[in-house]
Enzyme design. Structure first.
Site, mmCIF file in Angstrom:
data_model
loop_
_atom_site.group_PDB
_atom_site.id
_atom_site.type_symbol
_atom_site.label_atom_id
_atom_site.label_comp_id
_atom_site.label_asym_id
_atom_site.label_seq_id
_atom_site.Cartn_x
_atom_site.Cartn_y
_atom_site.Cartn_z
ATOM 1 N N ASP A 13 -17.587 -49.358 73.738
ATOM 2 C CA ASP A 13 -17.908 -50.142 72.533
ATOM 3 C C ASP A 13 -19.046 -49.516 71.737
ATOM 4 O O ASP A 13 -19.799 -50.217 71.065
ATOM 5 C CB ASP A 13 -18.264 -51.591 72.897
ATOM 6 C CG ASP A 13 -17.228 -52.231 73.802
ATOM 7 O OD1 ASP A 13 -16.038 -52.177 73.449
ATOM 8 O OD2 ASP A 13 -17.608 -52.769 74.859
ATOM 9 N N HIS A 41 -10.370 -50.252 69.389
ATOM 10 C CA HIS A 41 -11.359 -49.992 68.355
ATOM 11 C C HIS A 41 -10.756 -50.340 67.002
ATOM 12 O O HIS A 41 -9.539 -50.389 66.839
ATOM 13 C CB HIS A 41 -11.849 -48.542 68.383
ATOM 14 C CG HIS A 41 -10.762 -47.528 68.433
ATOM 15 N ND1 HIS A 41 -10.337 -46.957 69.607
ATOM 16 C CD2 HIS A 41 -10.000 -46.983 67.465
ATOM 17 C CE1 HIS A 41 -9.368 -46.102 69.354
ATOM 18 N NE2 HIS A 41 -9.147 -46.097 68.067
#
Length: 432
Positions: A13, A41
């Site tokens: 992340d 993502h």
């Protein structure tokens, strides 16, 4: 000119999607080399958001070839669904811009079911890992156990039944032990034959394709998923993923020799986040942690799970610099720190009264470490959208320089918003 490997230097992340998209304009080919559809993502292009979890980022850019390497475990249903979703957004995906390694392992429904059953059982005993329940780990287990069904097997219906029998011998034994109904041979055969026509057009001998393109001078971008601290060997075991996430896997997971990998770019968030269980020495459970989570929109792209937040841990990133051979980093989400009066950076730990400079591998020791911090003055000015050093407050620049010094790697790129153009380029990795 060089090839570039993009890896996360923390627990995932870190903002890899934006950076990979930003770099993909300079690349001819974008390659996924590990993981599955468990790490997502979001790309924002001209105001449109594209959510990806399995397909390489290059697939949304015209003229780029996207490649799913042999190190990836492929859920064919997730693949088809993602292709259809992007097609509905106007993205054209054909064998002309997507190739899948014929020796990539397939994720089956029985993998997802086993993943969920194990997590449920572990939850009851307080030992859960916090997987996404998408079958990633069980699929990798079958790969290592030499019983996996691979993409190429979809094209050989004569030998497929025997391979299905082999994988079911293992899984049905597990299911009997767990008190769950067995899976029938026909169920798996139907599952595989139903997706074959949709998947097989994309298959290719990826190692050979990449070698030919490399020799012709193509620029190749390798896109890692998750982060180095989730690596099965080098991460915070057992709270890790089921694959190698470090840069060396780009070679093994694509079939391209390590001498051709080139620049290793470590994507590094200006603070630290983690999803799920596991140690987190700099975790903040106070109002600052809440501030970082809310301002940074720290919720998983795939699962929607809230991310745990904390101060930047230079000791951990320094470890990732070493295990990946990171050439330079892309520092992301600097703008989230805007407005904080002071900032802390972890430089090492205290363990049982002794100062150490790295996170120990032992789970017990990891739980006992106490972070050692340096404190820096924050800044009130906004860094959102900054595209040059001149746009940054002096204290923000000082923070960046401190990070560089503590991790032992330079900042090559600095990201100041989710928009791809809000990026300060220090060194172009493709020109290094």
């Amino acid at each position: 000119m060089t090839n570039v490997v993009v890896v996360g230097s923390q627990w995932g992340d870190e903002g890899k999607g934006k950076i990979v998209d930003w770099l993909s304009e300079r690349a001819d080919i974008v390659v996924r080399f590990q993981g599955g559809h468990n790490a997502g993502h979001t790309l924002v292009i001209d105001g449109t958001s594209y959510k990806l979890s399995l397909l390489p980022s290059g697939v949304v850019r015209p003229g780029k070839m996207a490649v799913i390497g042999n190190g990836v475990v492929v859920d064919p249903h997730a693949l088809i669904a993602e292709i259809e979703k992007l097609s509905a957004q106007g993205v054209t995906i054909t064998p002309d811009n997507l190739r899948i390694a014929d020796n990539a392992t397939l994720i089956l429904s029985l993998h997802r079911e086993l993943d969920a059953m194990r997590e449920d059982a572990a939850s009851n005993s307080g030992t859960k890992i916090g997987t996404t329940r998408r079958g990633i780990g069980p699929a990798y287990e079958d790969k290592v156990g030499r019983r996996a069904i691979r993409v190429m097997d979809l094209a050989d219906l004569d030998s497929l039944p025997g391979k299905v029998d082999r994988i079911l011998t293992h899984h049905n034994a597990l299911r009997r032990g767990l008190g769950v109904a067995e899976v029938s041979h026909q169920t798996i055969m139907d599952e595989l034959t139903s997706v074959a026509e949709r998947v097989l057009p994309f298959r290719d001998t990826v190692w050979l394709f990449l070698d030919k393109e490399r020799r012709k001078g193509a620029r190749i971008l390798f896109e890692g998923a998750q982060g180095s601290l989730l690596d099965i060997d080098h991460g915070t075991y057992p709270f890790v993923t089921s694959s190698n996430t470090v840069a060396g896997q780009a070679a093994a997971g694509s079939g391209m020799g390590p001498g051709s990998l080139g620049y290793i770019l470590g994507i590094t968030k200006a603070y630290t986040t983690r999803v799920g269980e596991g140690p987190f020495p700099t975790e903040l459970t106070d109002e600052i942690g809440q501030f970082l989570g809310e301002k940074g929109h720290e919720f998983g792209t795939v699962t929607g799970r809230k991310r745990r937040c904390g101060w930047f841990d230079a000791a951990l990133v320094r470890q990732s610099v070493a295990t990946n051979g990171i050439t330079g980093i892309a520092l992301t989400k600097l703008d989230v720190l805007d407005g904080l009066e002071e900032l802390k950076i972890c430089v090492g730990y205290m363990l049982d009264g002794e100062q150490i400079d790295h996170l120990p591998a032992s789970q017990g020791a990891q739980a006992r470490v106490e972070p050692i911090y340096v404190t820096l003055e924050g800044w009130k000015e906004s860094t959102v959208g900054a595209r040059s050093w001149a746009d940054l407050p002096a204290q923000a620049i000082k923070y960046v320089r401190q990070v560089e010094e503590l991790i032992g790697a330079p900042v090559a790129l600095l990201s100041t918003s989710p928009e791809r153009d809000d990026t300060i380029l220090v060194t172009d990795p493709f020109e290094d």
